[in-house]
Design an enzyme around this catalytic site. Structure first.
Site, PDB file in Angstrom:
ATOM      1  N   HIS A 452       0.632  -0.981   0.239  1.00 19.96           N
ATOM      2  CA  HIS A 452      -0.083   0.318  -0.189  1.00 19.96           C
ATOM      3  C   HIS A 452       0.896   1.761   0.497  1.00 19.96           C
ATOM      4  O   HIS A 452       2.054   1.088   0.601  1.00 19.96           O
ATOM      5  CB  HIS A 452      -1.126   0.007   1.212  1.00 19.96           C
ATOM      6  N   LEU A 453       0.525   2.316  -0.603  1.00 24.32           N
ATOM      7  CA  LEU A 453       1.043   3.548  -1.229  1.00 24.32           C
ATOM      8  C   LEU A 453       0.255   4.375   0.360  1.00 24.32           C
ATOM      9  O   LEU A 453      -0.645   4.505   0.289  1.00 24.32           O
ATOM     10  CB  LEU A 453       0.820   4.267  -2.837  1.00 24.32           C
TER      11      LEU A 453
END
Length: 553
Positions: A452-453
């Site tokens: 996840h960014l």
């Protein structure tokens, strides 16, 4: 004792504050501290008041928190890590699902769920209550001898697995007796310790990952009756009763029954519990059937057999649960272990409680209230415990891409899509508040499964920044800028993973002027007014969005 003075608060960096209303309270506090032994620890939090912001104190409440207002490990210091993403919790008051159903559990901010380390979440752990000492009224001295004796007998067989004796109250005599006797026998406190808390909420309310819990069952293996049995069946839902019926319909004293917990059970999805072991001990309560009439010769043998059966059942689980390739994400047993040994893979087995992001990424339609945007490639949602005014997560929708270390050249199109989606949301936020500045990046070692960014504004104005790791995970080299990750994978085939153990303990420094600060409250006070330009390295390659100049904001 602090009339007309501003009272201290935990948010100022104190781990424990005691309020004394009079000299009697002072004497009680002194006596309590004097009685603390080398193996004892005191819980974090405020004592002697109900409202931390109250100006008038309500008495010391015997100095320590009430039994149901703490979740604290007794013999092993807490290993706190960042409550990144949806796994962390803030201080709150919740209803207990234990047998003492009317009580409230006050969760300390210093022991937040999600604060257990990733390495620790991999360790097979059995949490068990003391058998037969409550409803069945077994003598506590004799029971503690049996517990410690059986733990000592199984120590050499445990490997890296852990045993945890759990009780609701810190005034529990059985915990005190077991701790003292285990210390006398020099039992390894890392592999056997006691813990105060609700056995049905050890992870979400205490930060302790236990994949197996024991139930002090009745012979019918049915819900009800109060105590631990009722609490566990209630917390696990109908899935546990159905799974138990498939295994057996009754249980004899001195025996245990291992029941795999279906993934549909809340205990599995929220607490990471994969198995419940029902165990039945001897009865010394004349109001219960089959009372042994104070026959402790037979009673101690039956209780010893009960713990032996319990620990053997746990070891059978611990010995068959092995780490599996990231592309699978499931727990394998038996011959599959050989496949891992041949391939030489050493991959992480994610506890169910650490798979919330994975579940959302794979089935966003089931989490519509949390999802802000969903496509074939990504899912966007707010971080449940944001560390800034705006803090989004952009999840990759592909199996086998658990962490940044998994990313390779074939994932570049997806990483670029994640970056573009993040920039689009930045444009939206900046349009609403032009003062905001963002960074887009990844944690070198995430606490939750599924790549996840982070899209996070650089004001760091958040009540959820409480520990050093909260800060350092976003302001040191541990946070890998998305533009750098894409460039490295394009050129080198993989991203550089920074050393978590080296970076997380670093001193607290302002992310703008790099000045050092002794604690989180002092740091927050500073960053709220710091207008220094961002460091030169951040002002290059689009690491800051919108891009900044050396003149600052």
């Amino acid at each position: 004792m602090l009339q007309n003075k501003e009272l201290p608060k935990l948010s100022e960096g104190f781990s424990r504050i005691t309020f004394c209303r009079n000299e009697t309270d002072v004497d009680a506090a002194i006596k309590t501290y004097t009685a603390v032994g080398p193996l004892d620890t005191l819980p974090h939090g405020c004592f002697g008041q109900k409202d931390p912001n109250a100006k008038t104190q309500l008495g010391i409440m015997r100095f320590l928190k009430r039994p149901h207002e703490t979740n604290t490990r007794d013999s092993v210091p807490s290993q706190l890590t960042e409550d990144k993403g949806p796994c962390g919790k803030t201080q709150e008051t919740v209803s207990s699902s234990s047998g003492m159903a009317s009580q409230k559990i006050k969760v300390s901010e210093d022991m937040a769920p999600g604060s257990i380390s990733q390495d620790e979440s991999d360790i097979p752990t059995l949490a068990f209550p003391s058998i037969s000492t409550a409803d069945f009224q077994f003598d506590l001295e004799k029971a503690s001898d049996v517990i410690v004796g059986k733990v000592e007998e199984f120590m050499d067989k445990l490997g890296n697995a852990r045993l945890v004796l759990v009780d609701l109250t810190e005034r529990s005599k059985i915990l005190s007796l077991v701790r003292a006797k285990a210390a006398e026998k020099k039992i390894d406190s890392k592999r056997f310790f006691t813990f105060i808390g609700d056995i049905c909420q050890l992870y979400t309310k205490g930060g302790l990952c236990c994949n197996v819990i024991a139930n002090a069952a009745n012979w019918r293996l049915k819900p009800g009756g109060g105590g631990v049995n009722a609490a566990i069946f209630n917390a696990a839902g109908p899935a546990l009763e159905a799974a138990t019926k498939e295994q057996a319909r009754s249980l004899l004293p001195g025996n245990a029954l291992v029941v795999p917990l279906p993934s549909t059970s809340p205990l599995y999805s929220k607490e990471g519990v994969t198995h419940v072991i029902h165990v039945l001990g001897p009865n010394m309560n004349p109001r219960r059937p089959n009372c042994l009439d104070n026959d402790y010769v037979k009673g101690c043998k039956v209780l010893g057999d009960a713990y032996s059966s319990l620990f053997k059942g746990f070891l059978s689980i611990a010995n068959t649960q092995v780490k599996v390739p990231r592309s699978s994400g499931s727990i394998l047993s038996g011959p599959s272990k050989l496949e891992d040994e041949i391939s030489g893979t050493k991959t992480k087995m994610w506890a169910p409680c650490l798979q919330a992001l994975y579940n959302i990424a794979m089935q966003p339609e089931k989490h519509s209230k949390q999802v802000l945007e969903a496509s074939d490639d990504v899912v966007v949602l707010n971080d449940i415990y944001p560390k800034a005014k705006q803090h989004l997560l952009v999840l990759a929708r592909i199996k086998g891409l658990d962490t940044l270390a998994d990313a390779r050249k074939e994932h570049l199109p997806l990483l670029m899509t994640m970056h573009e989606v993040g920039l689009r949301w930045v444009d939206k936020f900046v349009g609403e508040d032009a003062s905001l500045v963002f960074r887009l990046g990844y944690h070198s070692v995430p606490s939750m499964r599924q790549l996840h960014l982070h899209v996070i504004s650089q004001d760091f104005d958040s009540k959820h920044i409480k520990h050093k790791k909260h800060w350092n995970s976003f302001t040191t080299a541990f946070f890998r800028d998305s533009v750098d990750v894409i460039e490295e994978i394009n050129n080198q085939g993989k991203a550089t993973i920074q050393d978590e153990k080296r970076l997380m303990p670093m001193e607290l420094r302002c992310h703008r002027c790099r000045s050092a600060h002794p604690n989180i409250p002092r740091l927050k006070s500073h960053i709220s007014s710091c207008q220094a330009p961002y460091p030169a390295d951040l002002q290059k390659k689009g690491r800051l969005v919108p891009e900044q100049t050396n003149s600052g904001l």
